[in-house]
Design a protein around this motif. Structure first.
Motif, short mmCIF file in Angstrom:
data_model
loop_
_atom_site.label_atom_id
_atom_site.label_comp_id
_atom_site.label_asym_id
_atom_site.label_seq_id
_atom_site.Cartn_x
_atom_site.Cartn_y
_atom_site.Cartn_z
N ARG A 111 -14.92 -0.59 -13.83
CA ARG A 111 -14.59 -2.06 -14.31
C ARG A 111 -15.16 -2.69 -13.26
NH1 ARG A 111 -14.43 -1.30 -18.70
NH2 ARG A 111 -13.29 -3.11 -19.14
N PRO A 112 -15.66 -4.21 -13.67
CA PRO A 112 -16.17 -5.08 -12.83
C PRO A 112 -15.67 -5.34 -11.48
CG PRO A 112 -16.23 -5.99 -15.10
CD PRO A 112 -15.23 -4.75 -15.02
N GLY A 113 -14.32 -5.16 -11.15
CA GLY A 113 -13.77 -5.35 -9.93
C GLY A 113 -13.81 -4.00 -9.30
N GLY A 114 -13.93 -3.00 -9.73
CA GLY A 114 -14.03 -1.68 -9.07
C GLY A 114 -13.18 -0.65 -10.06
N VAL A 121 0.29 1.04 -21.42
CA VAL A 121 -0.82 1.86 -20.93
C VAL A 121 -1.64 0.77 -19.80
CG1 VAL A 121 -3.14 2.81 -21.18
CG2 VAL A 121 -1.64 3.18 -22.75
N PHE A 122 -1.74 1.12 -18.40
CA PHE A 122 -2.34 0.22 -17.46
C PHE A 122 -3.08 0.83 -16.45
CE2 PHE A 122 1.46 2.58 -15.78
CZ PHE A 122 1.22 2.49 -14.50
N THR A 123 -3.85 0.08 -15.71
CA THR A 123 -4.65 0.69 -14.87
C THR A 123 -4.13 0.12 -13.41
OG1 THR A 123 -6.00 -1.40 -14.69
CG2 THR A 123 -6.63 0.49 -16.33
N VAL A 124 -4.72 1.35 -12.27
CA VAL A 124 -4.32 1.17 -10.75
C VAL A 124 -5.57 1.35 -10.24
CG1 VAL A 124 -3.13 2.05 -8.90
CG2 VAL A 124 -2.06 1.92 -11.12
N PRO A 125 -6.02 0.40 -9.39
CA PRO A 125 -7.15 0.42 -8.65
C PRO A 125 -7.44 1.93 -7.89
CG PRO A 125 -6.39 -1.47 -7.97
CD PRO A 125 -5.18 -0.77 -8.65
N LEU A 126 -8.55 2.66 -8.15
CA LEU A 126 -9.11 3.84 -7.61
C LEU A 126 -8.75 3.70 -6.08
CD1 LEU A 126 -9.97 6.70 -7.78
CD2 LEU A 126 -12.24 5.90 -7.66
N SER A 127 -9.25 2.56 -5.41
CA SER A 127 -9.02 2.39 -3.93
C SER A 127 -7.51 2.45 -3.55
CB SER A 127 -9.60 1.03 -3.58
OG SER A 127 -8.95 -0.03 -4.27
N HIS A 128 -6.66 2.15 -4.40
CA HIS A 128 -5.18 2.10 -4.18
C HIS A 128 -4.76 3.70 -4.17
CE1 HIS A 128 -0.84 0.83 -4.14
NE2 HIS A 128 -0.80 1.67 -5.01
N VAL A 129 -5.17 4.35 -5.07
CA VAL A 129 -4.57 5.79 -5.33
C VAL A 129 -5.24 6.83 -4.08
CG1 VAL A 129 -3.88 5.57 -7.24
CG2 VAL A 129 -6.04 6.60 -6.94
N ILE A 161 -15.00 7.60 -17.45
CA ILE A 161 -14.91 7.05 -18.44
C ILE A 161 -16.44 6.39 -18.72
CG2 ILE A 161 -14.04 5.38 -20.29
CD1 ILE A 161 -11.30 5.96 -19.02
N ARG A 162 -17.44 6.86 -19.21
CA ARG A 162 -18.63 6.33 -19.42
C ARG A 162 -18.88 4.91 -20.01
NH1 ARG A 162 -21.44 11.89 -20.89
NH2 ARG A 162 -19.98 11.72 -22.51
N ASP A 163 -18.02 4.67 -20.71
CA ASP A 163 -18.30 3.32 -21.70
C ASP A 163 -17.11 2.53 -21.90
OD1 ASP A 163 -19.74 1.62 -22.88
OD2 ASP A 163 -20.65 2.97 -24.46
N ASP A 164 -17.09 1.43 -22.50
CA ASP A 164 -15.90 0.68 -22.94
C ASP A 164 -15.12 1.22 -23.89
OD1 ASP A 164 -16.06 -1.11 -20.88
OD2 ASP A 164 -17.37 -2.62 -22.06
N PHE A 165 -13.81 1.12 -24.06
CA PHE A 165 -13.00 1.41 -24.94
C PHE A 165 -11.91 0.46 -24.93
CE2 PHE A 165 -10.30 3.71 -22.02
CZ PHE A 165 -9.37 3.74 -22.34
N VAL A 166 -11.05 0.51 -26.19
CA VAL A 166 -9.89 -0.33 -25.88
C VAL A 166 -8.51 0.39 -25.84
CG1 VAL A 166 -8.40 -2.12 -27.33
CG2 VAL A 166 -10.89 -2.01 -27.36
N PRO A 167 -8.08 0.61 -24.72
CA PRO A 167 -6.49 1.45 -24.62
C PRO A 167 -5.67 1.04 -25.44
CG PRO A 167 -7.68 0.77 -22.42
CD PRO A 167 -8.40 -0.14 -23.44
#
Length: 197
Positions: free
Chosen positions: A47-50, A142-150, A126-132
């Motif tokens: 994503r744009p923020g990471g 459905v939510f996301t957590v920064p990879l840097s966090h995990v 995930i290689r492209d955009d989609f709508v979860p």
């Protein structure tokens, strides 16, 4: 090194076994137990923020693990050619992620759960955009957590609760209002340990 390249390198490093019992060596498991195969997807989304990891919150009315935070996935069904196929099918059902958008980076060690599953974590880019979209009746959110966090080992803690009359210790990696624990936290910690080497 970008995040996906870092994860590819991490999967080349040695990994130990993984189970819900890692922190509880005194628990006696029944001899001759038969584990059911399952597959879960660790979906990493640039994503744009990471990079983000997509997780789900299970519906609160479910019989098993109500309200818990999970990776998309489930047991292997007769229609599945492999545990990887099961993970991708379940991700389509649970979060509306088309399998064609997922590049499989590799697998993590099989994880044994307290509920009797032999769970194979599949790391997917995930290689492209989609709508979860959450699966109606099964997934509350459905939510996301920064990879840097995990991937940050300092974010993990060890907690405990009573399970079948015994205290059981487990990993947790809280994020905002989300309490990520148990098998999901253990699997993510295993990835973090390898990425940190």
């Amino acid at each position: 090194m970008d995040e996906i390249a870092r994860l590819r390198s991490a999967l080349l490093r040695p990994a130990g076994e993984s189970s819900d019992f890692d922190l509880n060596p005194g628990i006696q498991l029944p001899a001759g137990r038969v584990l059911r195969p399952a597959g879960v997807l660790i979906p990493v989304w640039n994503r744009p923020g990471g990079a983000q990891v997509i997780l789900t919150k299970r519906a609160s009315h479910l019989k098993h693990h109500p309200g818990q935070i999970s990776l998309p996935g489930g047991k292997v069904e007769p229609v599945d050619a492999s545990v990887q196929a099961a993970a991708l099918r379940e991700a389509m059902e649970e979060i509306a992620l088309p399998p064609r958008l997922v590049e499989v980076v590799g697998h993590l060690p099989v994880h044994e759960t307290v509920t009797g599953f032999s769970m194979t974590p599949v790391l997917g880019h995930i290689r492209d955009d989609f709508v979860p979209a959450p699966e109606a009746g099964e997934v509350e959110e459905v939510f996301t957590v920064p990879l840097s966090h995990v991937l940050d080992l300092s974010r993990y803690c060890i907690e405990r609760r009573l399970w079948m009359g015994q205290w059981r210790r487990y990993y947790a990696v809280p994020y905002g209002p989300y309490y990520i624990w148990g098998a999901t936290a253990r699997i993510l910690r295993g990835l973090a340990e390898r990425a940190a080497l």
